[in-house]
Design a protein around this motif. Sequence first.
Motif, PDB file in Angstrom:
ATOM      1  N   ALA A  89      25.058  34.687  43.886  1.00 50.43           N
ATOM      2  CA  ALA A  89      25.592  34.940  42.546  1.00 50.43           C
ATOM      3  C   ALA A  89      24.573  34.567  41.468  1.00 50.43           C
ATOM      4  N   ASP A  90      23.825  33.488  41.715  1.00 58.92           N
ATOM      5  CA  ASP A  90      22.795  33.079  40.755  1.00 58.92           C
ATOM      6  C   ASP A  90      21.656  34.097  40.713  1.00 58.92           C
ATOM      7  N   VAL A  91      21.304  34.612  41.873  1.00 55.38           N
ATOM      8  CA  VAL A  91      20.249  35.629  41.942  1.00 55.38           C
ATOM      9  C   VAL A  91      20.655  36.862  41.150  1.00 55.38           C
ATOM     10  N   THR A  92      21.928  37.251  41.261  1.00 53.51           N
ATOM     11  CA  THR A  92      22.421  38.409  40.517  1.00 53.51           C
ATOM     12  C   THR A  92      22.252  38.201  39.024  1.00 53.51           C
ATOM     13  N   GLU A  93      22.564  36.994  38.537  1.00 53.07           N
ATOM     14  CA  GLU A  93      22.433  36.709  37.117  1.00 53.07           C
ATOM     15  C   GLU A  93      20.972  36.747  36.673  1.00 53.07           C
ATOM     16  N   VAL A  94      20.091  36.211  37.500  1.00 58.46           N
ATOM     17  CA  VAL A  94      18.658  36.217  37.167  1.00 58.46           C
ATOM     18  C   VAL A  94      18.126  37.641  37.112  1.00 58.46           C
ATOM     19  N   MET A  95      18.484  38.449  38.098  1.00 60.25           N
ATOM     20  CA  MET A  95      18.010  39.834  38.133  1.00 60.25           C
ATOM     21  C   MET A  95      18.570  40.637  36.957  1.00 60.25           C
ATOM     22  N   ALA A  96      19.837  40.405  36.626  1.00 58.23           N
ATOM     23  CA  ALA A  96      20.444  41.110  35.495  1.00 58.23           C
ATOM     24  C   ALA A  96      19.745  40.739  34.187  1.00 58.23           C
ATOM     25  N   ALA A  97      19.430  39.457  34.033  1.00 54.90           N
ATOM     26  CA  ALA A  97      18.714  39.017  32.827  1.00 54.90           C
ATOM     27  C   ALA A  97      17.328  39.650  32.771  1.00 54.90           C
ATOM     28  N   ALA A  98      16.671  39.734  33.917  1.00 54.42           N
ATOM     29  CA  ALA A  98      15.329  40.321  33.968  1.00 54.42           C
ATOM     30  C   ALA A  98      15.357  41.795  33.571  1.00 54.42           C
ATOM     31  N   VAL A  99      16.342  42.518  34.086  1.00 54.28           N
ATOM     32  CA  VAL A  99      16.440  43.947  33.777  1.00 54.28           C
ATOM     33  C   VAL A  99      16.705  44.151  32.285  1.00 54.28           C
ATOM     34  N   ARG A 100      17.517  43.286  31.705  1.00 55.14           N
ATOM     35  CA  ARG A 100      17.812  43.409  30.272  1.00 55.14           C
ATOM     36  C   ARG A 100      16.576  43.093  29.428  1.00 55.14           C
ATOM     37  N   VAL A 101      15.821  42.088  29.828  1.00 55.63           N
ATOM     38  CA  VAL A 101      14.608  41.736  29.083  1.00 55.63           C
ATOM     39  C   VAL A 101      13.573  42.857  29.201  1.00 55.63           C
ATOM     40  N   LEU A 102      13.463  43.415  30.390  1.00 53.84           N
ATOM     41  CA  LEU A 102      12.501  44.491  30.600  1.00 53.84           C
ATOM     42  C   LEU A 102      12.877  45.727  29.794  1.00 53.84           C
ATOM     43  N   ASP A 103      14.187  46.035  29.755  1.00 56.41           N
ATOM     44  CA  ASP A 103      14.717  47.101  28.897  1.00 56.41           C
ATOM     45  C   ASP A 103      13.989  48.427  29.102  1.00 56.41           C
ATOM     46  N   LEU A 104      14.053  48.928  30.342  1.00 56.87           N
ATOM     47  CA  LEU A 104      13.437  50.209  30.668  1.00 56.87           C
ATOM     48  C   LEU A 104      14.520  51.227  30.992  1.00 56.87           C
ATOM     49  N   PRO A 105      14.284  52.499  30.678  1.00 53.30           N
ATOM     50  CA  PRO A 105      15.319  53.509  30.911  1.00 53.30           C
ATOM     51  C   PRO A 105      15.604  53.765  32.382  1.00 53.30           C
ATOM     52  N   ASN A 106      14.587  53.630  33.230  1.00 55.17           N
ATOM     53  CA  ASN A 106      14.751  53.911  34.653  1.00 55.17           C
ATOM     54  C   ASN A 106      14.545  52.635  35.454  1.00 55.17           C
ATOM     55  N   VAL A 107      15.624  51.935  35.756  1.00 53.95           N
ATOM     56  CA  VAL A 107      15.543  50.660  36.473  1.00 53.95           C
ATOM     57  C   VAL A 107      15.039  50.855  37.900  1.00 53.95           C
ATOM     58  N   SER A 108      15.254  52.022  38.471  1.00 52.49           N
ATOM     59  CA  SER A 108      14.862  52.255  39.863  1.00 52.49           C
ATOM     60  C   SER A 108      13.359  52.223  40.067  1.00 52.49           C
ATOM     61  N   ASP A 109      12.571  52.303  38.988  1.00 54.87           N
ATOM     62  CA  ASP A 109      11.114  52.253  39.103  1.00 54.87           C
ATOM     63  C   ASP A 109      10.580  50.825  39.058  1.00 54.87           C
ATOM     64  N   VAL A 110      11.480  49.851  38.952  1.00 57.26           N
ATOM     65  CA  VAL A 110      11.081  48.449  38.825  1.00 57.26           C
ATOM     66  C   VAL A 110      11.352  47.704  40.126  1.00 57.26           C
ATOM     67  N   THR A 111      10.402  46.892  40.558  1.00 55.38           N
ATOM     68  CA  THR A 111      10.607  46.001  41.694  1.00 55.38           C
ATOM     69  C   THR A 111      10.419  44.564  41.228  1.00 55.38           C
ATOM     70  N   ILE A 112      11.397  43.719  41.496  1.00 54.26           N
ATOM     71  CA  ILE A 112      11.320  42.297  41.152  1.00 54.26           C
ATOM     72  C   ILE A 112      11.470  41.494  42.435  1.00 54.26           C
ATOM     73  N   ASP A 113      10.593  40.522  42.616  1.00 52.31           N
ATOM     74  CA  ASP A 113      10.595  39.740  43.849  1.00 52.31           C
ATOM     75  C   ASP A 113      10.513  38.250  43.511  1.00 52.31           C
ATOM     76  N   ILE A 114      11.417  37.478  44.098  1.00 48.28           N
ATOM     77  CA  ILE A 114      11.413  36.017  43.915  1.00 48.28           C
ATOM     78  C   ILE A 114      11.320  35.366  45.294  1.00 48.28           C
ATOM     79  N   THR A 115      10.339  34.515  45.496  1.00 50.14           N
ATOM     80  CA  THR A 115      10.205  33.777  46.750  1.00 50.14           C
ATOM     81  C   THR A 115      10.005  32.301  46.442  1.00 50.14           C
ATOM     82  N   SER A 116      10.416  31.458  47.386  1.00 48.31           N
ATOM     83  CA  SER A 116      10.316  30.015  47.188  1.00 48.31           C
ATOM     84  C   SER A 116       9.716  29.365  48.431  1.00 48.31           C
ATOM     85  N   TYR A 117       8.838  28.375  48.193  1.00 51.37           N
ATOM     86  CA  TYR A 117       8.164  27.702  49.309  1.00 51.37           C
ATOM     87  C   TYR A 117       8.090  26.204  49.049  1.00 51.37           C
ATOM     88  N   ASP A 118       8.013  25.461  50.147  1.00 53.40           N
ATOM     89  CA  ASP A 118       7.651  24.052  50.074  1.00 53.40           C
ATOM     90  C   ASP A 118       6.912  23.699  51.360  1.00 53.40           C
TER      91      ASP A 118
END
Length: 218
Positions: A89-118
């Motif tokens: 659910a948190d990932v959904t909120e982050v991705m939604a915020a990212a798409v809104r900030v990017l504000d592009l007409p065609n969201v399907s052309d965007v790839t967003i990737d989040i990875t975490s390491y330790d």
Amino acid sequence: MKHLKLSLKQNLYSHGLKPFKFIAKKGRNFKADKSGVAAIEFALIAPIMIGMYFGLAEIASAISIDRRVSHTANVVGDLATQSTELLNADVTEVMAAAVRVLDLPNVSDVTIDITSYDLDTNGDVRDLGRATLNQGQALQPFNPDTLDPRILNATSGVVVARIAYSYTPLQLRFTNADIDLKETFLLKPRRSSSVPIGDDPAVQVNCTATNVANVTCG
């Protein structure tokens, strides 16, 4: 025809001009006439200026989109590192915020990737989960072996936020090919030593979006 020639000759002589002197005078008058110079200069320079104008318009548009891509990658990493964990659910909120900030007409052309390491107790890199919007379009899995030890160490993990966007120039098409815009941000967790991603970090979170108001992750 003979009468016409005689009439023209008589007309020239009636004005006190001989034929050759008359032609020479007209030639000098034509050479001295500057009334069409501006129109000729405009015809020569206008295509060049118009081409430069539209070319600069495409460059300015590409720079603007590139700045938005860079800013969005920063926003994604910043939001992700403010949590102790990123559930689906948190990932959904982050991705939604990212798409809104990017504000592009065609969201399907965007790839967003989040990875975490330790690092585990043996000092080996441990994958703490991955979330991707529009999986597999433009970004390959991140290689954590490239991380600097000063960024990923025993005391703190790291979140890697990446964005890729295939920008299509304006319909003027002064640029023949699409431009691949990519940005990567590495951020340290803010509230914990590491940030697991997903309800089950062993399972990648895949997200889709049809528009800025419709982002789903699961």
